[in-house]
Design an enzyme around this catalytic site. Structure first.
Site, PDB file in Angstrom:
ATOM      1  CG  ASP A 102     -59.075   5.993 -38.608  1.00 30.57           C
ATOM      2  OD1 ASP A 102     -58.408   6.322 -37.575  1.00 30.57           O
ATOM      3  OD2 ASP A 102     -59.808   4.820 -38.445  1.00 30.57           O
ATOM      4  CG  ASP A 209     -55.336   4.987 -34.616  1.00 26.86           C
ATOM      5  OD1 ASP A 209     -56.229   4.327 -34.628  1.00 26.86           O
ATOM      6  OD2 ASP A 209     -53.988   4.840 -34.431  1.00 26.86           O
ATOM      7  CD  GLU A 276     -58.107   3.551 -30.904  1.00 31.77           C
ATOM      8  OE1 GLU A 276     -58.368   2.073 -30.805  1.00 31.77           O
ATOM      9  OE2 GLU A 276     -57.196   3.889 -31.469  1.00 31.77           O
ATOM     10  CG  HIS A 351     -60.671  -1.359 -37.137  1.00 30.81           C
ATOM     11  ND1 HIS A 351     -61.318  -0.598 -36.380  1.00 30.81           N
ATOM     12  CD2 HIS A 351     -59.502  -1.273 -37.089  1.00 30.81           C
ATOM     13  CE1 HIS A 351     -60.357   0.275 -35.940  1.00 30.81           C
ATOM     14  NE2 HIS A 351     -59.213  -0.231 -36.444  1.00 30.81           N
ATOM     15  CG  ASP A 352     -58.943  -2.368 -33.577  1.00 32.69           C
ATOM     16  OD1 ASP A 352     -58.075  -2.609 -34.680  1.00 32.69           O
ATOM     17  OD2 ASP A 352     -58.503  -1.063 -33.178  1.00 32.69           O
TER      18      ASP A 352
HETATM   19  O1  TEU Z   1     -55.900   0.821 -32.008  1.00 31.54           O
HETATM   20  C1  TEU Z   1     -55.363   1.323 -30.908  1.00 31.54           C
HETATM   21  C2  TEU Z   1     -55.424   0.441 -29.577  1.00 31.54           C
HETATM   22  O2  TEU Z   1     -55.588   0.851 -28.469  1.00 31.54           O
HETATM   23  C3  TEU Z   1     -55.223  -1.159 -29.833  1.00 31.54           C
HETATM   24  O3  TEU Z   1     -54.210  -1.492 -28.918  1.00 31.54           O
HETATM   25  C4  TEU Z   1     -56.278  -1.737 -29.727  1.00 31.54           C
HETATM   26  O4  TEU Z   1     -56.610  -1.771 -28.546  1.00 31.54           O
HETATM   27  C5  TEU Z   1     -56.150  -3.274 -30.155  1.00 31.54           C
HETATM   28  O5  TEU Z   1     -56.081  -3.277 -31.682  1.00 31.54           O
HETATM   29  C6  TEU Z   1     -57.247  -4.224 -29.766  1.00 31.54           C
HETATM   30  O6  TEU Z   1     -56.852  -5.327 -29.977  1.00 31.54           O
HETATM   31  C7  TEU Z   1     -55.975   1.712 -33.321  1.00 31.54           C
HETATM   32  C8  TEU Z   1     -56.588   1.013 -34.315  1.00 31.54           C
HETATM   33  O7  TEU Z   1     -57.978   1.033 -33.894  1.00 31.54           O
HETATM   34  C9  TEU Z   1     -55.948  -0.285 -34.765  1.00 31.54           C
HETATM   35  O8  TEU Z   1     -56.499  -0.885 -35.844  1.00 31.54           O
HETATM   36  C10 TEU Z   1     -54.419  -0.047 -34.903  1.00 31.54           C
HETATM   37  O9  TEU Z   1     -53.729  -1.161 -34.984  1.00 31.54           O
HETATM   38  C11 TEU Z   1     -53.905   0.896 -33.721  1.00 31.54           C
HETATM   39  O10 TEU Z   1     -54.329   1.901 -33.219  1.00 31.54           O
HETATM   40  C12 TEU Z   1     -52.690   1.338 -34.355  1.00 31.54           C
HETATM   41  O11 TEU Z   1     -52.724   2.307 -35.439  1.00 31.54           O
END
Ligand code: TEU
Ligand code: CA
Length: 579
Positions: A102, A209, A276, A351-352
């Site tokens: 990542d 990311d 992403e 994971h989000d």
């Molecule tokens: O997520 C980016 C992102 O767009 C977040 O707003 C995501 O949509 C949100 O977590 C969804 O509820 C990335 C990573 O995947 C996330 O884990 C990180 O917290 C974030 O970037 C900051 O690095």
């Protein structure tokens, strides 16, 4: 050289995402680690995945669980050492599994040396590594007014006042995640060096990311959605800035094109990248992944993750179910738009996000397995590269904690403050929203067995387990030929079958019956036959007549013991080759 994904080593690959903190603990401290991942590589080899995407393993104070990096060349001590990472790379490669790290370079941690220097004085050589701005003015109480109205993903304002140097710094995420200044060529050179550091150690690719937020709008204008009353983050407004393509092409030229992935039977194995990219349209995705663009291999778009958001615009915090025709319309648009132009990734989970079976399927005991298989069958029949998030292959479900304090995730806590604090949602509504959508759903420890703590740890896990682990766990799933796990294994094997490449990798997608509220039916057009994918997204049996599609129906896969074309029992999914 333009990279046509149809000829790339990863065009038929399946990626497995590991969230290291929650995967496998090897030393009883309750925190997953790299030696734990190594112990489980044989499990992943049995599943058959090609690539592991490792969520961040770098040194971090864990304000956002590793997405806030304080040293890009060190492994987080809780996870192990650089030697463990090298061992993981070598053990994975031995099994034919590649590793994507990542890359989190839109922001660093505020504890990174660069930021410590940057905030120390206005004339420090690192000052321009971050985005500092003067206040727009001062209010009647003498408080500084931020340069614009941008909202952060994890706090009300995206600007934090620094009393010491009397300027604001930008943080699209938490106050401990200051945005790096990509306009500064030194920042870009530093990032390229970090990438080389890991590529030199044998990493095969990067998941990048929020990569489309690197280039900010020139004049830092107000976010019109915030002006109109939105409480949602301005990340989408900021995304796809004017220099994005230039930066990505530079990254390819300076770094990625000089390396090869560790792929046995190819002599031209380019590094694989997935960006992403929140708030990306199909046209923009083609610009990022186009065969003639030399930017990214593929992107994650978010549109299908937003379809069940809060109707009043309070972000994701809603228990609303997605309306199937909306979901089909959205993902079908992406299938059609990118065909022969760019390459996409396919995912229900990460994971989000909450657990797919709870969100898009049905996690009641009688339907959990069959609906998890249905979702997998639907996704893996599409064009693109499928991603499996740890535990998805077991049909792991959402969890529900009784109190806000039991949740770990910064986004849930900030969301609570934003919406309950402002009186927009009640406590009960927000707690329901967190239970349905909170990121901790994905982060409860991996359920390996019905041993104490699900075999995840001999100590106290950093986040509570889902109490259903005695029924839902990998040991049970691997031993049971009818499990969700073995269904995923079959899907991956089908993806790898060279005889199916004409349909699964190359075949043009066609949606059938867009307005059908129960069934998602689609075709992939192959050389002299088509793949027909039929999926009942409901618990009610339905019958549909697809006989005009062809004479001969050869069953490839189903989630029931038998299958009659178009007769779909609860959550039934069918794959037929039709001639
Ligand atoms: O997520 C980016 C992102 O767009 C977040 O707003 C995501 O949509 C949100 O977590 C969804 O509820 C990335 C990573 O995947 C996330 O884990 C990180 O917290 C974030 O970037 C900051 O690095
Ligand atoms: Ca550990």
């Amino acid at each position: 050289m333009p990279a046509n994904p149809l000829n790339q080593w990863w065009s038929n690959a399946v990626v497995y995402q590991i969230y290291p903190r929650s995967f496998q603990d090897s030393n009883g401290d309750g925190i997953g680690d790299l030696p734990g991942i190594i112990q489980r590589l044989d499990y992943l080899a049995t599943l058959g995945v090609d690539i592991i995407w490792l969520s961040p393993v770098y040194q971090s104070p864990n304000d956002d669980n590793g997405y806030d990096i304080s040293n890009y060349r060190e492994i987080m001590s809780e996870f192990g050492s650089l030697a463990d990472m090298e061992e993981l790379l070598s053990q994975a490669h031995t099994r034919g599994i590649k590793i994507m790290m990542d890359l989190v370079v839109n922001h660093s941690s505020d504890e990174h040396y660069w930021f410590q220097q940057s905030r120390s004085s206005k004339d420090n050589p690192y000052r321009d590594y971050y985005i500092w701005k003067d206040p727009k003015g001062f209010d009647t109480k003498g408080q500084p007014i931020p340069p614009n109205n941008w909202i952060s993903a994890f706090s009300p304002s995206a600007w934090e006042w620094d009393a010491h140097t009397e300027q604001f710094y930008l943080h699209l995420f938490s106050v401990k995640q200051p945005d790096l200044n990509w306009e500064n060529p030194q920042v870009r050179a530093e990032v390229y060096d970090i990438m080389r550091f890991w590529l030199d150690r044998g990493v095969d690719g990067f998941r990048m990311d929020v990569i489309n937020a690197l280039s900010k709008p020139v004049d830092f204008p107000d976010d019109p959605a915030v002006v109109a009353g939105s409480h949602e983050s301005s990340v989408g407004f900021v995304a796809n800035g004017p220099r994005m393509h230039e930066f990505l092409q530079e990254m390819r030229r300076e770094v990625l094109d000089h390396y090869q992935a560790t792929v046995a039977d190819t002599d031209d194995a380019c590094i694989v990248t997935v960006g992403e990219t929140p708030d990306v349209s199909p046209a923009e995705a083609i610009a990022y992944t186009g065969y003639d663009r030399d930017e990214l291999s593929m992107v994650f778009h978010f549109e299908h993750m937003l379809l069940d958001g809060h109707p009043a615009g309070y972000g994701k915090w809603s228990t609303r179910r997605v309306y199937l025709p909306d979901l089909k319309a959205n993902l079908s648009t992406w299938q059609e738009a990118l065909y022969n132009k760019g390459w996409n990734s396919l995912y229900w989970d990460n994971h989000d996000q909450p657990r797919a079976v709870s969100r898009f399927g049905d996690d009641r005991p009688e339907y959990r397995v069959v609906s998890a298989k249905m979702l997998a069958s639907t996704l893996h029949g599409l064009q693109g590269t499928p991603y499996i998030y740890q535990g998805e292959e077991l049909g792991m479900t959402n969890v529900r904690f009784a109190t806000l304090e039991e949740y770990d995730d910064i986004e849930s806590h900030d969301g609570y403050a934003k919406y309950v604090g402002a009186g927009l949602l009640t406590h009960d509504e927000m707690m329901e929203g967190i239970a349905a959508k909170g990121r901790d759903n994905a982060r409860t420890p991996m359920q390996w067995s019905n041993d104490p703590n699900a075999g995840f740890s001999t100590g106290r896990p950093w986040l509570q387990l889902n109490p259903n682990y005695p029924e839902i766990n990998a040991a049970e799933a691997v031993a049971n030929p009818d499990s969700v796990f073995h269904h995923y294994r079959k899907l991956i094997a089908l993806r790898h079958d060279p005889a199916l490449e004409d349909v699964l990798v190359q075949g043009r997608y066609e949606l059938l019956d867009p307005s059908d509220e129960q069934v998602w039916a689609y075709l992939r057009h192959g050389a002299d036959r088509k793949l027909v994918v039929l999926a009942n997204f409901t618990a009610e049996p339905v019958t549909r007549d697809y006989s005009e599609l062809g004479q001969q129906w050869d069953l490839l896969l189903s989630n029931y013991a038998d299958a009659a074309p178009g007769q779909l029992r609860a959550y039934e999914a069918q794959w037929f080759l039709v001639y």
